[in-house]
Design a protein around this motif. Structure first.
Motif, PDB file in Angstrom:
ATOM      1  N   ARG A   1       0.538   0.091  -4.467  1.00  0.00           N
ATOM      2  CA  ARG A   1      -0.009  -1.084  -5.157  1.00  0.00           C
ATOM      3  C   ARG A   1      -1.158  -1.604  -4.303  1.00  0.00           C
ATOM      4  NH1 ARG A   1       5.944  -3.546  -5.946  1.00  0.00           N
ATOM      5  NH2 ARG A   1       4.951  -5.561  -6.318  1.00  0.00           N
ATOM      6  N   ASN A   2      -2.252  -0.856  -4.359  1.00  0.00           N
ATOM      7  CA  ASN A   2      -3.321  -1.113  -3.406  1.00  0.00           C
ATOM      8  C   ASN A   2      -3.967  -2.477  -3.544  1.00  0.00           C
ATOM      9  OD1 ASN A   2      -2.916   1.340  -2.300  1.00  0.00           O
ATOM     10  ND2 ASN A   2      -4.559   2.363  -3.394  1.00  0.00           N
ATOM     11  N   LEU A   3      -4.098  -2.935  -4.777  1.00  0.00           N
ATOM     12  CA  LEU A   3      -4.786  -4.214  -4.954  1.00  0.00           C
ATOM     13  C   LEU A   3      -3.982  -5.354  -4.339  1.00  0.00           C
ATOM     14  CD1 LEU A   3      -6.238  -3.799  -8.527  1.00  0.00           C
ATOM     15  CD2 LEU A   3      -7.392  -3.623  -6.344  1.00  0.00           C
ATOM     16  N   GLU A   4      -2.657  -5.285  -4.535  1.00  0.00           N
ATOM     17  CA  GLU A   4      -1.827  -6.330  -3.917  1.00  0.00           C
ATOM     18  C   GLU A   4      -1.915  -6.251  -2.401  1.00  0.00           C
ATOM     19  OE1 GLU A   4       2.211  -6.922  -5.417  1.00  0.00           O
ATOM     20  OE2 GLU A   4       1.597  -5.655  -7.093  1.00  0.00           O
ATOM     21  N   GLY A   5      -1.929  -4.999  -1.901  1.00  0.00           N
ATOM     22  CA  GLY A   5      -2.061  -4.823  -0.459  1.00  0.00           C
ATOM     23  C   GLY A   5      -3.328  -5.475   0.057  1.00  0.00           C
ATOM     24  N   ALA A   6      -4.409  -5.265  -0.697  1.00  0.00           N
ATOM     25  CA  ALA A   6      -5.681  -5.841  -0.288  1.00  0.00           C
ATOM     26  C   ALA A   6      -5.606  -7.359  -0.284  1.00  0.00           C
ATOM     27  CB  ALA A   6      -6.787  -5.373  -1.234  1.00  0.00           C
ATOM     28  N   PHE A   7      -4.962  -7.890  -1.328  1.00  0.00           N
ATOM     29  CA  PHE A   7      -4.840  -9.340  -1.424  1.00  0.00           C
ATOM     30  C   PHE A   7      -4.131  -9.909  -0.199  1.00  0.00           C
ATOM     31  CE2 PHE A   7      -4.312 -13.451  -3.099  1.00  0.00           C
ATOM     32  CZ  PHE A   7      -2.998 -13.832  -2.894  1.00  0.00           C
ATOM     33  N   TRP A   8      -2.992  -9.304   0.124  1.00  0.00           N
ATOM     34  CA  TRP A   8      -2.235  -9.842   1.259  1.00  0.00           C
ATOM     35  C   TRP A   8      -3.000  -9.695   2.558  1.00  0.00           C
ATOM     36  CZ3 TRP A   8       1.083 -13.261   0.289  1.00  0.00           C
ATOM     37  CH2 TRP A   8       1.879 -13.187  -0.853  1.00  0.00           C
ATOM     38  N   PHE A   9      -3.768  -8.626   2.678  1.00  0.00           N
ATOM     39  CA  PHE A   9      -4.510  -8.474   3.919  1.00  0.00           C
ATOM     40  C   PHE A   9      -5.603  -9.531   4.033  1.00  0.00           C
ATOM     41  CE2 PHE A   9      -5.593  -6.666   7.770  1.00  0.00           C
ATOM     42  CZ  PHE A   9      -6.968  -6.513   7.869  1.00  0.00           C
ATOM     43  N   CYS A  10      -6.230  -9.849   2.907  1.00  0.00           N
ATOM     44  CA  CYS A  10      -7.250 -10.903   2.966  1.00  0.00           C
ATOM     45  C   CYS A  10      -6.634 -12.236   3.340  1.00  0.00           C
ATOM     46  CB  CYS A  10      -7.942 -11.048   1.610  1.00  0.00           C
ATOM     47  SG  CYS A  10      -8.984  -9.659   1.261  1.00  0.00           S
ATOM     48  N   VAL A  11      -5.464 -12.486   2.766  1.00  0.00           N
ATOM     49  CA  VAL A  11      -4.766 -13.719   3.130  1.00  0.00           C
ATOM     50  C   VAL A  11      -4.508 -13.721   4.634  1.00  0.00           C
ATOM     51  CG1 VAL A  11      -2.556 -14.893   2.920  1.00  0.00           C
ATOM     52  CG2 VAL A  11      -3.709 -14.093   0.886  1.00  0.00           C
ATOM     53  N   LEU A  12      -4.057 -12.563   5.133  1.00  0.00           N
ATOM     54  CA  LEU A  12      -3.753 -12.456   6.553  1.00  0.00           C
ATOM     55  C   LEU A  12      -4.979 -12.724   7.410  1.00  0.00           C
ATOM     56  CD1 LEU A  12      -1.620 -11.696   8.631  1.00  0.00           C
ATOM     57  CD2 LEU A  12      -2.452  -9.372   8.500  1.00  0.00           C
ATOM     58  N   LEU A  13      -6.121 -12.135   6.990  1.00  0.00           N
ATOM     59  CA  LEU A  13      -7.348 -12.347   7.755  1.00  0.00           C
ATOM     60  C   LEU A  13      -7.705 -13.815   7.815  1.00  0.00           C
ATOM     61  CD1 LEU A  13      -9.936  -9.581   6.882  1.00  0.00           C
ATOM     62  CD2 LEU A  13      -8.873 -10.060   9.063  1.00  0.00           C
ATOM     63  N   ASN A  14      -7.388 -14.494   6.717  1.00  0.00           N
ATOM     64  CA  ASN A  14      -7.710 -15.907   6.694  1.00  0.00           C
ATOM     65  C   ASN A  14      -6.655 -16.763   7.357  1.00  0.00           C
ATOM     66  OD1 ASN A  14     -10.287 -16.416   5.311  1.00  0.00           O
ATOM     67  ND2 ASN A  14      -9.341 -15.104   3.789  1.00  0.00           N
TER      68      ASN A  14
ATOM     69  N   ILE B   1       0.834  -1.198   0.000  1.00  0.00           N
ATOM     70  CA  ILE B   1       0.000   0.000   0.000  1.00  0.00           C
ATOM     71  C   ILE B   1       0.871   1.251   0.000  1.00  0.00           C
ATOM     72  CG2 ILE B   1      -1.660   1.309   1.369  1.00  0.00           C
ATOM     73  CD1 ILE B   1      -3.164  -1.120   1.839  1.00  0.00           C
ATOM     74  N   LEU B   2       1.981   1.217   0.734  1.00  0.00           N
ATOM     75  CA  LEU B   2       2.886   2.356   0.709  1.00  0.00           C
ATOM     76  C   LEU B   2       3.463   2.566  -0.678  1.00  0.00           C
ATOM     77  CD1 LEU B   2       4.825   1.826   4.043  1.00  0.00           C
ATOM     78  CD2 LEU B   2       3.263   3.674   3.521  1.00  0.00           C
TER      79      LEU B   2
END
Lengths: 501, 406
Positions: free
Chosen positions: A168-181, A164-165
């Motif tokens: 690359r917001n979409l990748e950031g979102a992807f990794w966060f979803c992975v993290l949530l899971n 995100i910094l």
């Protein structure tokens, strides 16, 4: 190469051969479950009391490890082998933590590269701050002695932040979803992600930058939504197909567990409980209160407990309080568009609010605050100040996790070393920019010194006074209450600062 | 200064990490290992009168870890033993406590090593390296020497893992070196004698000290000055010896017995595998079969002394601290290679002086440190696999850390 050097700090703690905590057995059990049983049994099996209570992607992660585990010691993969602790088992588990910490190291490097673009960071300071983040003493204690995979999980979190910094917001979102899971505790900070990503990717702006409320979302919004849905489907899909979704959710969110953990996390509720106890004792002495059930809340067992004098708290209260306290910072985030560092700040504040006001918070959740904050620590004097105080408090508050006498020297030196390194960094960094004046005012310094007295009391004086028989949980309570005062103070100060930027 | 503290804290941290591992001979009756030896010495010194510490008797069976270090070790054991007895009498009950093992006891023993580190070794390192321009011109060079010394894994693996108190004798030795650099000759002599009286292996370092002081006093302006200084030094050394051996002085037989225990000729040329010259030579010529122990001891003595001669003479002619430090390394190396009954642990005696030259020759010292640790690897791999694995894990990070300094 520098990454590798710092990397090697981590393995040192793994040399703790035999005395491991229950969390070690928890993970061994999960390796066994994911290896030996078909997927449909994973969330149903309860031979061991340590049932699977992390989301499915983590179960998958354990499964992958179990495939390697069989070469180390097959017996650890038999579920019935409760508390099985052979040398090879311990070695294998420790190695997995070290190995996954590599991701953590990589993510820190990525984040710090972004930090370098914002502030002037000399190479030596870069290394120092890397060591400070990677070698966060609390994290080291929790991961490598107490046994968890937080390093790895924070690696994923920091990777998401780094993306995100880097815009690359979409990748950031992807990794966060992975993290949530992987671990659903990160729901604590999900609101910050939601607000920021929606603002950046979905909301349309007109020419002056104001958000147009009545227009269709941007195209990226669809990509964003599909990423989120995709990740969750991969994770939960098999269980939805098996009709086990409710069982899984029940395992993930055991709300019956009570307002506080057996060791009160140093949050608002610790103070609340303390007030309740204090008033009860006072009331009893003054004769206002009839003889009540003296079942102690710090009795070490996790159970539900009704407050005596102050009103009882239910999950819904904590939820509302958390949401309300989060709102100002989320609003501020919405307004300050296109500033990813503001996003990191809100993330920290969300974690802070959830820690302070949430239901059944673990003391380990303090890491959720301190690690993102360490990225922010050099950005301004206030953040430096609060980070310094919070660093010491958070590491001290994790001491009760590591309680055997063999480990005392370790945790004390870890804390001292980490704080000392931090002071070195701050001296080196700030000297070239501002006059070297002290960051902490007298009261803050006194508070930190007070920690020393708390430590001495807990280690020696409590035992010497003979109180360890009649009031066994007094030291824990003192630690909780003392730390929560400091943490609340930092929260307040940081919030004020953040809203005024 | 803060950097020094950081390295110190890190060093303590690493040491304590090692201490969590098992000690030598854990759970291995009947003889156990060095840990049991130290515990046994506490038992002996606390329960028996001084006169009986080194003598074989029904109460003191010298075959079972008899005292074989000079009196200072014995006094130290007495002190520890008294504390041990206060904490839990079972730790030191005569005869009964043989092979006593418990978590509390292990913690107590580990703490005793830490106390020595805090009281002797770490202050010694500070004394030597802090603001001492004679060793290294640059501050960062000094700091790197300090770090090399503090973080040298060999020392703390032996002390905290295998269990010994090398940091006591080496700490005293380092103080002696530090004082020498500050031109406090007599004080330096005192501390070196103390180190010698703690572990007789410090003899490895004695020639350089001797040659240096002799050379330095020889360079005095008048012969009378030289003689005066020499006699004061001699007196100081003798006095320190007398103080250390004071309780034993009225009994010559006892003194001889102690010397026999300290220098066990009967133990043979070498034990197990050690990287000394004789051990390597024995692969081709079976020296143990060719010569008797006493003959071999004489051969060793002559070889060692003659090979040390060049370095000693050089130091005598140029008694400067710079020459001194290289001479320390050279001579202790020679002793290690050619002495009688060398233990692999004696490489520590070479490694510690090596840290003095770290700022000038980082690569070589680094290489040497790594090799010395690998030796432990091999030696201990027979005793425990964990220890071997632990050594490997320490040597690689050390390797990296050291290369970072370069």
């Amino acid at each position: 190469m520098t990454t590798k050097i710092k990397n090697l700090q981590a393995p040192y703690l793994d040399h703790y051969g035999y005395c491991v905590s229950t969390d070690f057995e928890v993970h061994r059990n999960w390796l066994a479950i994911t290896y030996s049983l078909p997927v449909k049994e994973w969330y149903k099996n309860d031979i061991s009391q340590w049932t699977l209570d992390y989301p499915p992607l983590f179960a998958l992660f354990e499964f992958i490890f179990s495939l390697f585990a069989q070469y180390f010691d097959e017996k650890m993969l038999i579920i019935e082998n409760l508390n099985y602790k052979s040398k090879m088992t311990v070695l294998f588990q420790r190695l997995t933590v070290v190995f996954t910490d590599l991701l953590f190291a990589y993510s820190i490097k990525e984040c710090l590269n972004e930090l370098r673009k914002k502030i002037d960071l000399k190479q030596s300071n870069f290394h120092l701050i890397f060591i400070i983040i990677f070698g966060n003493a609390g994290l080291l204690l929790v991961d490598h002695i107490h046994f968890q995979y937080n390093g790895f999980l924070f690696g994923v979190l920091l990777l998401s932040i780094a993306r995100i910094l880097q815009r690359r917001n979409l990748e950031g979102a992807f990794w966060f979803c992975v993290l949530l899971n992987l671990k659903h505790i990160y729901l604590y900070i999900a609101p910050a992600y939601f607000v920021y990503l929606y603002r950046m990717e979905c909301a349309r702006e007109n020419n002056t930058g104001k958000v147009k409320w009545l227009s269709l979302p941007k195209r990226n919004c669809i990509s964003l939504a599909s990423i989120v849905i995709f990740v969750f489907l991969v994770s939960f899909g098999p269980f939805i197909a098996l009709g086990q979704l409710q069982q899984v959710l029940f395992r993930l969110f055991p709300f019956k567990r009570g307002l506080c953990h057996s060791y009160w996390a140093p949050n608002l509720w610790a103070l609340y409980n303390f007030m309740d106890k204090f008033l009860t004792v006072l009331g009893l002495k003054l004769g206002y209160v009839a003889d009540v059930n003296r079942g102690s809340m710090t009795s070490g067992l996790v159970k539900e407990y009704e407050h005596t004098i102050l009103p009882s708290i239910a999950p819904i209260h904590t939820f509302l309080l958390t949401v309300i306290t989060m709102l100002p910072c989320l609003l501020k985030l919405w307004k300050s568009s296109n500033n990813p560092w503001q996003f990191v700040r809100s993330l920290t504040m969300c974690g802070f609010c959830s820690f302070l006001f949430g239901w059944h918070v673990h003391e380990k959740a303090i890491l959720l605050i301190i690690l993102p904050l360490s990225l922010l620590s050099l950005l301004s004097r206030e953040e430096t100040k609060y980070f310094t105080i919070l660093n010491v408090i958070s590491q001290y508050s994790l001491f009760p996790l590591i309680f055997t006498p063999e480990e005392t020297v370790l945790k004390v030196t870890a804390l001292l070393l980490h704080s000392s390194l931090l002071f070195s960094l701050l001296e080196k960094y700030w000297r070239s920019r501002f006059k070297p004046s002290s960051f902490l005012n007298m009261y803050e310094l006194l508070y930190i010194l007070g920690l020393l007295f708390v430590f001495l009391y807990n280690q020696f004086i409590h035992h010497l006074l003979g109180l360890h028989i009649s009031l066994p949980f007094l030291p824990l309570m003192i630690t909780s209450v003392y730390c929560s005062i400091g943490i609340l103070y930092c929260w307040f100060g940081l919030y004020k600062f953040m809203l005024n930027i | 200064m803060r950097d020094y503290i950081n390295v110190c804290l890190f060093g303590i941290f690493l040491r304590w990490c090692v201490s969590l591992y098992p000690y030598s001979g854990a759970g291995k009756p009947p003889m156990f290992g060095d840990y049991e030896a130290q515990r046994h010495w506490q038992e002996i010194t606390v329960n028996l009168p001084l006169k009986e510490w080194y003598i074989n008797s029904t109460d003191n069976d010298l075959e079972y870890w008899g005292l074989d270090y000079p009196p200072l070790t014995a006094y130290h054991s007495l002190l520890c033993g008294l504390v041990a007895r206060y904490i839990n009498p079972n730790f030191t009950t005569l005869h009964v406590s043989r092979g006593f093992e418990s978590k509390d006891h292990k913690l107590f023993m580990r703490y005793t090593v830490l106390v020595i580190d805090l009281l002797i070794f770490i202050p010694a390192a500070f004394l030597l390296f802090r603001n001492n321009e004679n060793i290294c011109k640059s501050k960062s060079g000094l700091f790197s020497c300090f770090s090399a010394l503090m973080l040298y894994p060999g020392l703390f693996i032996i002390d905290y893992g295998h269990f010994q108190y090398n940091n006591a004798s080496l700490g005293l030795f380092i103080i002696a070196v530090g004082l020498l650099y500050k031109n406090l000759d007599y004080a330096s002599g005192i501390f070196f004698v103390l180190a010698l009286n703690y572990k007789q292996m410090e003899l490895y370092h004695s020639l350089p000290f001797f040659a240096y002081f002799l050379g330095k006093f020889y360079k005095e302006n008048t012969f009378f000055q030289c003689l005066k200084k020499l006699s004061i030094m001699g007196f100081v050394v003798l006095f320190t010896f007398l103080v250390c051996w004071f309780p034993f002085l009225n009994n010559f037989e006892l003194i001889f017995q102690i010397i026999r225990r300290i220098f066990p000729i009967a133990r043979g040329l070498f034990e197990d595998k050690v990287a000394s010259f004789w051990c390597s030579l024995s692969i081709i010529f079976k020296l143990k079969l060719m010569f008797s122990n006493s003959t071999m001891a004489l051969i060793c003595l002559l070889t060692t002394l003659s090979l040390s001669l060049p370095s000693s003479v050089h130091l005598f002619c140029y008694p400067k601290p710079n020459v001194f430090k290289y001479s320390l390394i050279n001579i202790s190396f020679i002793f290690f290679l050619f002495s009688f009954h060398v233990h692999e642990k004696s490489i520590l005696l070479v490694a510690i002086p090596a840290s003095l030259v770290f700022c000038e020759e980082p690569l070589i010292v680094c290489w040497f440190f790594i090799i010395s640790i690998i030796k432990y690897d091999n030696a201990f791999i027979q005793k425990f696999t964990e220890k071997g694995q632990e050594n490997q894990e320490f040597s690689t990070p050390y390797n990296h850390l050291a290369s970072y300094f370069i």
